[in-house]
Design a protein around this motif. Structure first.
Motif, PDB file in Angstrom:
ATOM      1  N   ARG A 122      -5.061 -18.831 -12.153  1.00 44.26           N
ATOM      2  CA  ARG A 122      -5.440 -18.451 -10.790  1.00 44.26           C
ATOM      3  C   ARG A 122      -6.896 -18.770 -10.498  1.00 44.26           C
ATOM      4  N   ASP A 123      -7.804 -18.389 -11.384  1.00 36.45           N
ATOM      5  CA  ASP A 123      -9.230 -18.613 -11.143  1.00 36.45           C
ATOM      6  C   ASP A 123      -9.562 -20.093 -11.091  1.00 36.45           C
ATOM      7  N   GLU A 124      -8.928 -20.888 -11.959  1.00 36.25           N
ATOM      8  CA  GLU A 124      -9.162 -22.345 -11.958  1.00 36.25           C
ATOM      9  C   GLU A 124      -8.632 -22.959 -10.671  1.00 36.25           C
ATOM     10  N   TRP A 125      -7.483 -22.475 -10.197  1.00 40.94           N
ATOM     11  CA  TRP A 125      -6.878 -23.004  -8.972  1.00 40.94           C
ATOM     12  C   TRP A 125      -7.796 -22.745  -7.776  1.00 40.94           C
ATOM     13  N   VAL A 126      -8.343 -21.536  -7.710  1.00 41.19           N
ATOM     14  CA  VAL A 126      -9.264 -21.196  -6.623  1.00 41.19           C
ATOM     15  C   VAL A 126     -10.523 -22.054  -6.701  1.00 41.19           C
ATOM     16  N   ALA A 127     -11.022 -22.283  -7.932  1.00 44.24           N
ATOM     17  CA  ALA A 127     -12.229 -23.098  -8.105  1.00 44.24           C
ATOM     18  C   ALA A 127     -11.984 -24.558  -7.747  1.00 44.24           C
ATOM     19  N   ALA A 128     -10.769 -25.041  -7.972  1.00 44.14           N
ATOM     20  CA  ALA A 128     -10.447 -26.446  -7.690  1.00 44.14           C
ATOM     21  C   ALA A 128     -10.146 -26.689  -6.213  1.00 44.14           C
ATOM     22  N   LEU A 129      -9.856 -25.627  -5.464  1.00 46.03           N
ATOM     23  CA  LEU A 129      -9.419 -25.786  -4.076  1.00 46.03           C
ATOM     24  C   LEU A 129     -10.441 -26.466  -3.167  1.00 46.03           C
ATOM     25  N   PRO A 130     -11.751 -26.141  -3.222  1.00 48.86           N
ATOM     26  CA  PRO A 130     -12.692 -26.825  -2.325  1.00 48.86           C
ATOM     27  C   PRO A 130     -12.689 -28.333  -2.483  1.00 48.86           C
ATOM     28  N   ARG A 131     -12.672 -28.810  -3.715  1.00 53.37           N
ATOM     29  CA  ARG A 131     -12.643 -30.259  -3.943  1.00 53.37           C
ATOM     30  C   ARG A 131     -11.324 -30.856  -3.457  1.00 53.37           C
ATOM     31  N   ALA A 132     -10.224 -30.121  -3.667  1.00 58.22           N
ATOM     32  CA  ALA A 132      -8.920 -30.608  -3.209  1.00 58.22           C
ATOM     33  C   ALA A 132      -8.850 -30.677  -1.694  1.00 58.22           C
ATOM     34  N   LEU A 133      -9.507 -29.753  -1.000  1.00 57.35           N
ATOM     35  CA  LEU A 133      -9.541 -29.796   0.465  1.00 57.35           C
ATOM     36  C   LEU A 133     -10.247 -31.047   0.958  1.00 57.35           C
ATOM     37  N   VAL A 134     -11.360 -31.394   0.322  1.00 54.61           N
ATOM     38  CA  VAL A 134     -12.071 -32.619   0.700  1.00 54.61           C
ATOM     39  C   VAL A 134     -11.163 -33.827   0.494  1.00 54.61           C
ATOM     40  N   ALA A 135     -10.546 -33.909  -0.685  1.00 52.06           N
ATOM     41  CA  ALA A 135      -9.655 -35.042  -0.984  1.00 52.06           C
ATOM     42  C   ALA A 135      -8.497 -35.096  -0.002  1.00 52.06           C
ATOM     43  N   GLY A 136      -7.899 -33.942   0.304  1.00 52.09           N
ATOM     44  CA  GLY A 136      -6.743 -33.914   1.201  1.00 52.09           C
ATOM     45  C   GLY A 136      -7.077 -34.329   2.622  1.00 52.09           C
ATOM     46  N   PHE A 137      -8.236 -33.887   3.125  1.00 54.50           N
ATOM     47  CA  PHE A 137      -8.649 -34.274   4.476  1.00 54.50           C
ATOM     48  C   PHE A 137      -8.920 -35.778   4.564  1.00 54.50           C
ATOM     49  N   VAL A 138      -9.649 -36.310   3.573  1.00 52.10           N
ATOM     50  CA  VAL A 138      -9.981 -37.739   3.607  1.00 52.10           C
ATOM     51  C   VAL A 138      -8.727 -38.587   3.445  1.00 52.10           C
ATOM     52  N   LYS A 139      -7.815 -38.181   2.562  1.00 51.41           N
ATOM     53  CA  LYS A 139      -6.576 -38.933   2.368  1.00 51.41           C
ATOM     54  C   LYS A 139      -5.723 -38.909   3.637  1.00 51.41           C
ATOM     55  N   THR A 140      -5.658 -37.768   4.301  1.00 50.68           N
ATOM     56  CA  THR A 140      -4.880 -37.673   5.538  1.00 50.68           C
ATOM     57  C   THR A 140      -5.427 -38.628   6.597  1.00 50.68           C
ATOM     58  N   ASP A 141      -6.747 -38.661   6.742  1.00 50.28           N
ATOM     59  CA  ASP A 141      -7.375 -39.567   7.701  1.00 50.28           C
ATOM     60  C   ASP A 141      -7.124 -41.025   7.317  1.00 50.28           C
ATOM     61  N   LYS A 142      -7.278 -41.330   6.048  1.00 47.85           N
ATOM     62  CA  LYS A 142      -7.088 -42.704   5.556  1.00 47.85           C
ATOM     63  C   LYS A 142      -5.637 -43.164   5.750  1.00 47.85           C
ATOM     64  N   ASP A 143      -4.678 -42.301   5.410  1.00 50.30           N
ATOM     65  CA  ASP A 143      -3.268 -42.657   5.557  1.00 50.30           C
ATOM     66  C   ASP A 143      -2.869 -42.780   7.018  1.00 50.30           C
ATOM     67  N   PHE A 144      -3.406 -41.914   7.871  1.00 51.25           N
ATOM     68  CA  PHE A 144      -3.078 -41.983   9.287  1.00 51.25           C
ATOM     69  C   PHE A 144      -3.553 -43.295   9.882  1.00 51.25           C
ATOM     70  N   GLN A 145      -4.738 -43.728   9.518  1.00 44.38           N
ATOM     71  CA  GLN A 145      -5.261 -44.985  10.044  1.00 44.38           C
ATOM     72  C   GLN A 145      -4.446 -46.168   9.556  1.00 44.38           C
ATOM     73  N   ALA A 146      -3.943 -46.078   8.334  1.00 38.57           N
ATOM     74  CA  ALA A 146      -3.135 -47.174   7.791  1.00 38.57           C
ATOM     75  C   ALA A 146      -1.767 -47.228   8.465  1.00 38.57           C
ATOM     76  N   LYS A 147      -1.244 -46.030   8.842  1.00 42.46           N
ATOM     77  CA  LYS A 147       0.101 -45.947   9.421  1.00 42.46           C
ATOM     78  C   LYS A 147       0.018 -45.977  10.943  1.00 42.46           C
ATOM     79  N   VAL A 148      -0.656 -45.674  11.531  1.00 41.88           N
ATOM     80  CA  VAL A 148      -0.725 -45.730  12.988  1.00 41.88           C
ATOM     81  C   VAL A 148      -1.849 -46.662  13.259  1.00 41.88           C
TER      82      VAL A 148
END
Length: 409
Positions: free
Chosen positions: A98-124
């Protein structure tokens, strides 16, 4: 007082009370509601409770609440609603406790937002000017997001101009300027969003992230689009729905905003009540009146006069605790080695899109940055070639294409 070398005993009743409260903190009662009045049909929400995730120490549940305010169409908002959560979760390694998951979440949010933007631009990404506030059960008010409007964020204006963009108002001719500050090319008044591609990518999808640990008092969370916050302050939004259920509260906040200045934009509100299991869902206790313009940063829970002296002596402070806050738009900073997460992530996996790479294929996140003097080019985390292009674009090193957009909280 015990003398030196003696053990201090804690009453059994206090230990049992601590254990009981700890269990309730882990599984608070979550109630939520939403309301909206639409003018453009570009606001979308995501509300998911009791999401399950297998972790290193068992199965954990979590809830997700998101608001996606589209502009220049709804395509980016819809795409973000459907893909952002999965992109964030896929960036968190498996089998973390649990503690590791919470600690990893901020970095995962950055990755998820950038990937969503990158994939959207590639697909649309919090990116944009939707806002999230929290009122604790004891009356403290907290801003849990950062506004990315160029009008009120000097740091973001400086970032855009230093990357080669321009910031200014609409020029009607003859030197007369009107309206809010905007980024040019493109004319967007926000500095961060998902899917905006005709502004040289000075408008980035990297989110502001804030983590807090709530107190046992629980509280009320309000997430609203700018249709609410352009009209109501945090205090007014909270006061106008005092004692109402989440559904009724969300409807009242939207009604109050529309009544004040009319339906000028999509006006959407999500209300979430987070309460200890033994507390009723409504009404929330009335807060202490905050000084206008000043919000509490922390509060200490007061104990009732009926509490025993032993309870008072051994009771630990109960506060809203800030765990993490970071808003930099630079991937080299958001994925920096200052995070104690090195052993959680695969060495040869793209930090953004999770593509597995062979040794030597990845590009260090620090390549070409001021940190590269201290960090060697082969120091990770690493990006694949397309995510490296995305990183360079966000730093103003190459132009980009056409325009849609979504700002998210």
């Amino acid at each position: 007082m015990s003398s030196k070398g003696e053990h201090q005993t804690v009453p059994l009743s206090v230990l049992l009370k601590r254990e009981s409260e700890s269990e309730k903190i882990e599984n608070p009662e979550i109630l939520h509601g939403q309301a909206s009045q639409s003018k453009k049909g570009e606001d979308f929400t995501l509300l998911k409770t009791e999401c399950q995730r297998a972790m290193g120490d068992g199965v954990a549940t979590f809830s997700v609440f998101g608001l996606f305010d589209g502009h220049n169409g709804s395509a980016a908002a819809i795409y973000t609603k459907e893909n952002l959560l999965n992109n964030v979760l896929s960036a968190i390694p498996a089998d973390l406790n649990r503690d590791e998951w919470v600690a990893a979440l901020p970095r995962a949010l950055v990755a998820g937002f950038v990937k969503t933007d990158k994939d959207f631009q590639a697909k649309v990404a919090s990116v944009g000017d939707s806002r999230c506030i929290f009122e604790s059960g004891e009356g403290g008010i907290y801003y849990l997001s950062a506004d990315h409007r160029l009008e009120c964020n000097e740091e973001e204006r400086e970032r855009i101009t230093s990357s080669g963009g321009e910031v200014g108002r609409l020029n009607t001719g003859g030197g007369t300027q009107i309206g809010p500050l905007r980024c040019w090319p493109g004319g967007l008044c926000l500095s961060r969003s998902i899917g905006d591609m005709d502004v040289g990518e000075y408008i980035v999808p990297v989110p502001y992230v804030k983590q807090v640990k709530l107190s046992t008092a629980g509280g009320r969370l309000i997430i609203s689009s700018d249709g609410v916050w352009d009209v109501l302050s945090a205090e007014v939004a909270l006061d106008c729905c005092r004692g109402m259920s989440p559904d009724a509260a969300a409807a009242q906040i939207v009604k109050e905003a529309v009544h004040t200045k009319g339906l000028r934009d999509d006006t959407t509100c999500i209300v979430v009540d987070i309460l200890p299991l033994e507390k009723p869902s409504a009404p929330l206790p009335p807060p202490k009146k905050a000084v206008k313009g000043k919000l509490k940063a922390m509060f200490r829970k007061k104990h009732s006069e009926a509490s025993s002296q032993s309870d008072k002596e051994y009771m630990e402070p109960d506060v809203v605790e800030e765990l993490f806050e970071e808003g930099s738009a630079m991937l080299s900073e958001r994925f920096a080695t200052k995070y104690p997460l090195c052993n959680m992530f695969k060495l040869f996996t793209c930090a953004v899109c999770q593509l597995e790479m062979k040794p030597g294929e990845g590009i260090s996140i620090h390549a070409g940055t001021s940190n590269s003097v201290k960090l060697r080019p082969w120091d990770g985390p690493f990006l694949c070639s397309t995510c490296q292009e995305k990183k360079e674009a966000m730093e103003g090193k190459r132009p980009s294409g056409s325009r849609h957009g979504s700002d998210s909280d």
